[in-house]
Motif scaffolding. Structure first.
Motif, PDB file in Angstrom:
ATOM      1  N   GLY A   3      -5.209  -2.488   1.286  1.00 23.85           N
ATOM      2  CA  GLY A   3      -4.572  -1.417   0.543  1.00 23.85           C
ATOM      3  C   GLY A   3      -5.090  -1.369  -0.861  1.00 23.85           C
ATOM      4  O   GLY A   3      -5.774  -2.285  -1.324  1.00 23.85           O
ATOM      5  N   GLN A  24       0.830  -1.203   0.000  1.00 21.34           N
ATOM      6  CA  GLN A  24       0.000   0.000   0.000  1.00 21.34           C
ATOM      7  C   GLN A  24       0.868   1.259   0.000  1.00 21.34           C
ATOM      8  O   GLN A  24       0.830   2.036   0.949  1.00 21.34           O
ATOM      9  CB  GLN A  24      -0.974  -0.018   1.188  1.00 21.34           C
ATOM     10  CG  GLN A  24      -0.363  -0.408   2.531  1.00 21.34           C
ATOM     11  CD  GLN A  24      -1.409  -0.829   3.555  1.00 21.34           C
ATOM     12  OE1 GLN A  24      -2.402  -1.472   3.204  1.00 21.34           O
ATOM     13  NE2 GLN A  24      -1.214  -0.491   4.808  1.00 21.34           N
ATOM     14  N   GLN A  30      -1.924   3.544   9.946  1.00 19.94           N
ATOM     15  CA  GLN A  30      -2.669   2.495   9.249  1.00 19.94           C
ATOM     16  C   GLN A  30      -1.745   1.305   8.958  1.00 19.94           C
ATOM     17  O   GLN A  30      -2.152   0.149   9.092  1.00 19.94           O
ATOM     18  CB  GLN A  30      -3.251   3.041   7.934  1.00 19.94           C
ATOM     19  CG  GLN A  30      -4.191   2.057   7.240  1.00 19.94           C
ATOM     20  CD  GLN A  30      -5.452   1.818   8.071  1.00 19.94           C
ATOM     21  OE1 GLN A  30      -6.130   2.764   8.466  1.00 19.94           O
ATOM     22  NE2 GLN A  30      -5.739   0.556   8.393  1.00 19.94           N
ATOM     23  N   ASP A  31      -0.521   1.597   8.572  1.00 10.36           N
ATOM     24  CA  ASP A  31       0.449   0.511   8.355  1.00 10.36           C
ATOM     25  C   ASP A  31       0.608  -0.327   9.623  1.00 10.36           C
ATOM     26  O   ASP A  31       0.581  -1.557   9.588  1.00 10.36           O
ATOM     27  CB  ASP A  31       1.823   1.084   7.969  1.00 10.36           C
ATOM     28  CG  ASP A  31       1.823   1.681   6.567  1.00 10.36           C
ATOM     29  OD1 ASP A  31       0.889   1.388   5.797  1.00 10.36           O
ATOM     30  OD2 ASP A  31       2.765   2.422   6.236  1.00 10.36           O
ATOM     31  N   GLU A  45      -0.799   4.545   0.754  1.00  8.28           N
ATOM     32  CA  GLU A  45      -1.471   4.742   2.053  1.00  8.28           C
ATOM     33  C   GLU A  45      -0.844   5.948   2.754  1.00  8.28           C
ATOM     34  O   GLU A  45       0.366   5.976   2.988  1.00  8.28           O
ATOM     35  CB  GLU A  45      -1.287   3.480   2.912  1.00  8.28           C
ATOM     36  CG  GLU A  45      -1.621   3.641   4.387  1.00  8.28           C
ATOM     37  CD  GLU A  45      -3.062   4.099   4.607  1.00  8.28           C
ATOM     38  OE1 GLU A  45      -3.963   3.462   4.050  1.00  8.28           O
ATOM     39  OE2 GLU A  45      -3.266   5.124   5.300  1.00  8.28           O
ATOM     40  N   ASP A  79      -2.374  -2.473  10.267  1.00  5.61           N
ATOM     41  CA  ASP A  79      -2.439  -3.600   9.320  1.00  5.61           C
ATOM     42  C   ASP A  79      -1.385  -4.668   9.625  1.00  5.61           C
ATOM     43  O   ASP A  79      -1.620  -5.850   9.403  1.00  5.61           O
ATOM     44  CB  ASP A  79      -2.298  -3.078   7.886  1.00  5.61           C
ATOM     45  CG  ASP A  79      -3.528  -2.262   7.470  1.00  5.61           C
ATOM     46  OD1 ASP A  79      -4.543  -2.321   8.198  1.00  5.61           O
ATOM     47  OD2 ASP A  79      -3.475  -1.569   6.438  1.00  5.61           O
TER      48      ASP A  79
END
Lengths: 225, 225
Positions: free
Chosen positions: B220, B79, B87-88, B82, B91
């Motif tokens: 993603g 992603q 968010q990474d 992104e 995830d």
């Protein structure tokens, strides 16, 4: 009567010796011979009480099983004038975790809790029983108007117990529980922000210092026994 | 060359068989004979690769050791557009925990991580290494202006890793990891409230559904391999 007492006494001494041997040798490596030697009994006498090493581990866990509930009752008795139920909950966690630094049985119980089969047999259930206690205490706090409206009791109880487990594991990994109360303080600062209404939040004592000064990590203004 | 490959292959098969036997019999009870039988080799051949059961446990953990770091790299690749580093991080935790439901080696590694001596030898270090990775990712998020000003990176990183451990333990105790992604969602809703500035918070996807739809719990809009 005396014989009964002697028997109980031997059982208790075997448990304490097992806790110490598990601590120094690790559970997997611990030898029953060393536990017998520490107590001065034969292996036959040990087997009379505990058929296996696993039975010793389970008995240690059982001994610790009620500790959250006992501390919850004890906190109530010690601080009857404490207005906040959340404070009781905070103090219970300090009392339980302080034991890890000073009580060999508590340390051994934590050590064996996650041993594979032990966890499957009783460790998992003990975790669930903690969640129930914390949920009950949160429910009381909610009843007293201490909690924010958006708090979900089950989620919060599971989250708090999960956080306490995390605190224990990280503190063991990093410094053999030396900083367990400081970690608890960080954890509670976070949870209090999420859970408590502003008036309650301002009144709660979450600090490690507050806990360290009180016997067994318990605090309060009531007379102590 | 072929012989080398065969040797590697046997080692790998022994590890996978060990993971499965640890799962079905528990680590303490697991018998090396059963691991050999599953692979169709003699005990001598097993000892050629692993001198003891503990060596198998350590090798399983080592195999899993880089999983947080590998998933972190993989999330970035998947992603690239992104915008949020948080968010990474979210995830990555979904990807790591999703493995507990589907990958026998991941399950076995979690099972042995807390085995007393194994934890003292490498488990503790792995926990500390996770904390470092999470702190680095939070540091990037801070650099991108995603974090609230009052966030202490070390405390937050340790708190997040502690919470993930709590999620794993509770989910195992309650339903053999069936609800691990739902628990992660609850955990992240809480952490996002504590960590993220409002604009970022509104944009983050913390839901289990979001994770379940993506392969390996990764999400993603980038093309997948």
């Amino acid at each position: 009567m005396t014989s009964h007492r002697n028997k109980d006494n031997t059982r208790e001494r075997l448990l304490v010796a097992a806790a110490s041997v598990f601590e120094s040798q690790g559970y997997g490596q611990a030898r029953l011979t060393d536990i017998c030697r520490a107590v001065g009994v034969t292996k036959g006498a040990l087997y009379c009480h505990f058929p296996s090493k696993e039975a010793l581990a389970l008995a240690l866990l059982e001994k610790q099983a009620g500790v959250w509930h006992r501390q919850a009752a004890s906190v109530r008795l010690r601080q009857p004038s404490e207005p906040y139920r959340l404070q009781d909950l905070i103090d219970v966690t300090y009392a339980v975790l302080a034991d890890l630094r000073q009580d060999p049985v508590a340390r051994a119980a934590h050590r064996v809790l996650f041993q594979d089969r032990v966890f499957d047999l009783v460790g998992g259930m003990q975790v669930v029983s903690c969640v129930t206690l914390v949920r009950d205490m949160l429910h009381e706090a909610q009843h007293h108007g201490e909690l924010r409206r958006d708090v979900d009791l089950r989620e919060a109880a599971e989250g708090i117990v999960g956080s306490v487990i995390g605190v224990r594991v990280l503190s063991r990994a990093m410094c053999d529980y030396e900083d367990v109360t400081e970690r608890l303080e960080t954890m509670w600062r976070m949870w209090v922000t999420l859970l408590a209404v502003p008036t309650c939040r301002a009144a709660l004592r979450v600090g490690a210092l507050h806990a360290a000064m009180a016997p067994h990590g318990l605090s309060g203004d009531a007379p102590r026994d």
